[in-house]
Design a protein around this motif. Structure first.
Motif, PDB file in Angstrom:
ATOM      1  N   MET A  22      -5.718   4.399   3.141  1.00 45.74           N
ATOM      2  CA  MET A  22      -5.360   3.359   2.176  1.00 45.74           C
ATOM      3  C   MET A  22      -4.370   2.367   2.790  1.00 45.74           C
ATOM      4  O   MET A  22      -3.461   2.755   3.514  1.00 45.74           O
ATOM      5  N   GLU A  23      -4.566   1.099   2.463  1.00 50.80           N
ATOM      6  CA  GLU A  23      -3.658   0.070   2.963  1.00 50.80           C
ATOM      7  C   GLU A  23      -2.242   0.321   2.463  1.00 50.80           C
ATOM      8  O   GLU A  23      -1.273   0.061   3.180  1.00 50.80           O
ATOM      9  N   LYS A  38     -12.840  -2.609   0.264  1.00 51.66           N
ATOM     10  CA  LYS A  38     -12.491  -2.092  -1.062  1.00 51.66           C
ATOM     11  C   LYS A  38     -13.132  -0.723  -1.257  1.00 51.66           C
ATOM     12  O   LYS A  38     -14.299  -0.518  -0.908  1.00 51.66           O
ATOM     13  N   CYS A  39     -12.382   0.192  -1.842  1.00 56.75           N
ATOM     14  CA  CYS A  39     -12.949   1.487  -2.211  1.00 56.75           C
ATOM     15  C   CYS A  39     -14.029   1.235  -3.264  1.00 56.75           C
ATOM     16  O   CYS A  39     -13.776   0.531  -4.246  1.00 56.75           O
ATOM     17  N   PRO A  40     -15.224   1.793  -3.084  1.00 50.91           N
ATOM     18  CA  PRO A  40     -16.293   1.560  -4.058  1.00 50.91           C
ATOM     19  C   PRO A  40     -16.054   2.252  -5.400  1.00 50.91           C
ATOM     20  O   PRO A  40     -16.736   1.954  -6.369  1.00 50.91           O
ATOM     21  N   ASP A  45      -7.646  -1.377  -1.709  1.00 51.84           N
ATOM     22  CA  ASP A  45      -7.889  -1.724  -0.312  1.00 51.84           C
ATOM     23  C   ASP A  45      -7.713  -0.499   0.576  1.00 51.84           C
ATOM     24  O   ASP A  45      -6.758   0.275   0.414  1.00 51.84           O
ATOM     25  N   CYS A  46      -8.656  -0.327   1.504  1.00 54.44           N
ATOM     26  CA  CYS A  46      -8.566   0.764   2.468  1.00 54.44           C
ATOM     27  C   CYS A  46      -9.167   0.283   3.788  1.00 54.44           C
ATOM     28  O   CYS A  46      -9.838  -0.739   3.850  1.00 54.44           O
ATOM     29  N   TYR A  64     -18.251   6.657   1.477  1.00 52.94           N
ATOM     30  CA  TYR A  64     -16.844   6.515   1.827  1.00 52.94           C
ATOM     31  C   TYR A  64     -16.046   6.249   0.567  1.00 52.94           C
ATOM     32  O   TYR A  64     -16.581   5.809  -0.452  1.00 52.94           O
ATOM     33  N   ALA A  65     -14.780   6.559   0.641  1.00 59.24           N
ATOM     34  CA  ALA A  65     -13.856   6.292  -0.456  1.00 59.24           C
ATOM     35  C   ALA A  65     -12.452   6.265   0.121  1.00 59.24           C
ATOM     36  O   ALA A  65     -12.205   6.794   1.210  1.00 59.24           O
ATOM     37  N   CYS A  66     -11.535   5.638  -0.616  1.00 59.45           N
ATOM     38  CA  CYS A  66     -10.136   5.690  -0.200  1.00 59.45           C
ATOM     39  C   CYS A  66      -9.691   7.148  -0.233  1.00 59.45           C
ATOM     40  O   CYS A  66     -10.360   8.007  -0.829  1.00 59.45           O
TER      41      CYS A  66
END
Length: 75
Positions: A22-23, A38-40, A45-46, A64-66
């Protein structure tokens, strides 16, 4: 009852979810090869890293995900 998840190193063919950093945890990327996405799931934001891009290119079924959404099992 809380859902249990198992965090393991990825092996080709496993499928599953890749954790993108994660950002908010890493505000400055390692280098310019990291891309902000962007995390879906939650829209935060990642960072998409070169290693993650390679894994997703090799295995289109990967998601994918954050980090936070991945730890929640993609929810």
């Amino acid at each position: 009852m809380k859902a249990r998840i198992k965090i393991t190193p990825h092996k080709v063919g496993d499928g599953g979810i890749i954790c993108f950093p994660m950002e908010s945890n890493i505000p400055v990327p390692k280098d310019n090869s990291w891309k902000l996405v962007k995390c879906p799931i939650c829209g935060k934001d990642c960072w998409e890293t070169p290693t993650a891009r390679e894994a997703m290119a090799a295995e289109p079924q990967l998601r994918y995900a954050c980090t936070m959404c991945a730890l929640r099992g993609g929810r």
